[in-house]
Design an enzyme around this catalytic site. Structure first.
Site, short mmCIF file in Angstrom:
data_model
loop_
_atom_site.label_atom_id
_atom_site.label_comp_id
_atom_site.label_asym_id
_atom_site.label_seq_id
_atom_site.Cartn_x
_atom_site.Cartn_y
_atom_site.Cartn_z
N ASP A 245 0.87 -1.23 0.07
CA ASP A 245 -0.10 0.05 0.01
C ASP A 245 1.12 1.13 -0.22
O ASP A 245 1.83 1.08 0.21
CB ASP A 245 -0.80 -0.03 1.21
CG ASP A 245 -2.40 0.82 0.80
OD1 ASP A 245 -2.42 1.74 -0.13
OD2 ASP A 245 -3.18 0.47 1.53
N GLU A 457 -17.41 9.65 5.56
CA GLU A 457 -16.93 8.34 5.65
C GLU A 457 -15.83 8.06 4.76
O GLU A 457 -16.01 8.26 3.48
CB GLU A 457 -17.84 7.22 6.00
CG GLU A 457 -18.71 7.43 4.62
CD GLU A 457 -20.07 6.25 4.69
OE1 GLU A 457 -19.76 5.31 5.57
OE2 GLU A 457 -20.76 6.20 3.86
#
Length: 719
Positions: A245, A457
């Site tokens: 990542d 979110e």
């Protein structure tokens, strides 16, 4: 002709030959996501970082499909493959165009870091809307078909390279992901967190896997011998490449403190099988090799894996030999793509409540419709995150206005700010409430459009996240939304609540007091048209919940607790507000003549399920047959688990026979030592159109058929 130019050889042979021509320094720079050009070998610069969660992202115009969690609500495997195919078609078209004009920037390659098959174990997780929900089986089925659509069916070349992420045991909290250690039992690891990844690797042959930011049981995921070596490569036989990542490897020494320097961190990652670095820390590999921490053979193997992927994409072959090179830019978000996107959006909407058949609305009986709420005209609430740029956006308000035209008057109020207590900074609190009352007074019916958007979110660090980390502090509607809803209901006008959010919310007051409720997710660029045509009955809703809607976050274990006990429909102990697998329709379906082929199961055996599904209502529609299996024995056994599903479209009055097959693995569970055991004893098989829980039965008035299946001996299965 150089050996690596010989198209008669295997891609691995050619990659090996090409990498053999590189110097140590050149190899190091090929392990960065922004890999440098090597002119003497005719290698162009290539940026590995591209995104396609629900459409080609971050590189200009593309079809913006409903967010991943909405796609999951379709419960439609065939649709998922078609979505993947459409995305990869646009991905190739954009790549071909960009190559023509010499654009090799970020988000311009053929390696797409999608899908996200993490398990949405806690509704507070901000990135949950990037996933396919809380169930390992559903996530695996949808992930496999999405990857197959992305990577294509050509016998030689990949259409694009997909990537399953984030491996593994990753689902928040976002604000501590760079230092967090997710502690998980072997049983939960293998029963919950790994199955979807395994399906993506072993069934879909996904080309890449991305490691997660966190540690799992003490090991940073992007340098985990257990995850990358023992499980991914050895147990599953993964043959593609692994990427970190972004900037995750520097977390090894800065956040996790398992190493002391960048050189140690890159050595840990490379030695344990992380081939590609999203970031630039792998530049330290040059020193690590020279100092003996990483062998040049290990580095070479990593670069060979990367170049095998590039070979499989046809990047080094004669252009006329690669079928995907002919895909023209004209396909991108064109008329056909928009029509398909609209059809997809219609499949994702979930009808949660429809008291006294309030929906669909009959526009012939309505003179004025009020549309109220902060998400009614909010483009951001259409798209979620990791999005592209659509050539057209249709909000819910715009969809209703377009649908009704001049036949019905539409009155609108924002109602309130999405999360603050006022719309205008200089105004008083609840500064749109008079307008809300006025719209209600004028309207025959009110459509309230509430919820969240990706500013509330999302991913830690995303620009504009109001809750800082991107995680939700609770499951409630933020700001003044509940107050405005109560004011709307007090008007005594019929009310429909449309929720746009990427995750489960808790709204017990609305559930009790509002007759019709629709969960719309982030429904994509065409979402407003899909919502409007559903509300007014152009089609019957068919979505099902891919997550549990809890009554309160207080019943959940701690957010940092990765044990599955008390979480998701598989292990929860309390009744849901709305259960996983639930969703209503405007038409009705009956499931009859349900049978199973055998009441015995053993190693290598199968149980075939058969049923007749009939559309007994007055509208065409679609229903999902769901098969759940419960083990009546076994330590920490789940309540039951989804093990089969089949989506069927039927015209009014039409009947079809649905057949599903349960293998021995549908009955097996992992024990505390992660052994895959088919235990002696009894199992229950439930066949219906939802979960076999009491809440689903109460909401739908339908009980599933139940069968008992016995196993005569305990046996360990090959996983």
């Amino acid at each position: 002709m150089k050996k690596y130019e010989d198209e008669s050889l295997s891609f691995k042979e050619r990659a090996k030959a090409l990498v053999a021509e590189m110097t140590l320094e050149e190899k190091v720079f090929q392990t960065l996501h922004w890999s440098a050009a090597i002119e003497r070998l005719n290698i162009k610069a290539y940026n590995w970082w591209n995104e396609a969660l629900h459409g080609v992202a971050r590189a200009g115009v593309a079809t913006v499909f409903p967010q991943a969690i909405g796609l999951a609500a379709s419960f439609d495997e065939d649709m998922m493959e078609k979505v993947g195919d459409c995305i990869s078609t646009e991905g190739r078209a954009k790549f071909n165009m960009q190559q023509k004009y010499g654009d090799t920037d970020i988000y311009k390659g053929l390696t797409f870091w999608s899908p996200n098959v993490n398990i949405f174990r806690d509704p507070r997780w901000g990135r949950g809307h990037e996933t396919y929900g809380e169930d390992p089986y559903l996530t695996g089925r949808l992930g496999v078909r999405f990857i197959e659509g992305m990577q294509g069916k050509d016998p030689k070349y990949l259409k694009v390279a997909a990537c399953a992420k984030h491996f593994a045991v990753h689902s928040g909290p976002e604000d501590i992901r760079h230092s967090f250690n997710a502690e998980v039992s072997k049983q939960d690891l293998y029963e919950t967190y790994l199955p979807a990844f395994k399906a993506c690797v072993k069934e879909a042959h996904v080309e890449a896997v991305m490691g997660a930011y966190n540690r799992t049981n003490g090991e940073p995921c992007c340098g985990s011998k257990t995850l990358l070596g023992d499980i991914l490569r050895q147990e599953w036989g993964f043959d593609g490449h692994v990427t970190s990542d972004c900037w995750a490897i520097k977390d090894f020494h800065e956040g996790h403190h398992v190493t002391n320097s960048p050189e140690e961190s890159v050595s840990l990652a490379m030695n344990n099988g992380c081939d590609l670095n999203c970031g630039h820390i792998y530049m330290n590999l040059l020193q690590a090799v020279q100092d003996g921490y990483v062998s040049e053979e290990t580095l070479t193997r990593a670069v060979e894996r990367l170049y095998t992927t590039k070979m499989r994409l046809g990047i080094f072959d004669a252009p006329e030999h690669v079928p995907y090179n002919t895909i023209d830019y004209s396909v991108v978000d064109n008329k056909e793509a928009k029509q398909f996107n609209l059809a997809v959006a219609k499949k994702t909407l979930v009808l949660l409540k429809n008291a006294n058949h309030m929906l669909p609305l009959d526009k012939k009986k309505i003179k004025t419709v009020g549309v109220i709420g902060p998400n009614a005209n909010n483009r951001k609430a259409l798209i979620g995150n990791y999005e592209g740029t659509a050539s057209e956006y249709v909000t819910v308000l715009e969809g209703i206005q377009e649908y009704l035209g001049d036949d019905v008057r539409v009155r609108y109020s924002e109602g309130c700010h999405l999360f603050r207590d006022k719309v205008q900074g200089l105004g008083k609190s609840n500064d749109r409430i008079a307008e809300v009352r006025a719209v209600c007074d004028e309207s025959d019916v009110v459509i309230a459009v509430m919820g969240l958007d990706a500013g509330l979110e999302g991913e830690e660090g995303d620009q504009g996240n109001e809750f800082a980390s991107g995680d939700k502090p609770n499951l409630e509607l933020p700001g003044l939304q509940n107050e405005v809803l109560k004011e709307i209901v007090a008007s005594k006008k019929p009310v429909v609540l449309v929720l746009l959010s990427g995750s489960a919310l808790s709204f017990p007051w609305a559930e009790e007091n509002i007759p019709a409720i629709v969960q719309g997710w982030y429904p994509g660029a065409q979402g407003g048209r899909a919502v409007a045509s559903m509300l007014f009955g152009d089609y019957s809703p068919e979505g099902k919940l891919p997550v549990t809607f809890y009554r309160t976050s207080e019943e959940l274990p701690a957010f940092t607790d990765y044990a599955m006990k008390g979480r998701t429909y598989r292990y929860m102990e309390k009744e849901a507000l709305y259960p996983f697998g639930y969703g209503l329709s405007y038409t009705d379906f009956s499931l009859t003549d349900v049978s199973i082929s055998s009441e015995k199961i053993g190693a290598g055996a199968t149980v075939r399920v058969s049923a007749k599904l009939k559309n007994t209502g007055a509208m065409d529609g679609a229903e999902t047959v769901q098969v759940y299996v419960k083990a009546m024995q076994g330590e920490n056994a789940p309540n039951y688990q989804l093990k089969g599903l089949k989506k069927v479209s039927l015209k009014a009055g039409e009947t079809c026979t649905v057949e599903l097959e349960l293998t021995d693995k549908a009955f097996a569970l992992y024990d505390t030592d992660a052994k895959y055991m088919l235990q002696k004893g009894s199992y229950e098989v439930y066949v219906g159109t939802g979960q076999p829980d009491a809440r689903t039965i109460a909401l739908t008035g339908k009980k599933p058929a139940v069968f008992s299946v016995k196993c005569d001996e305990t046996v360990e299965l090959k996983d």
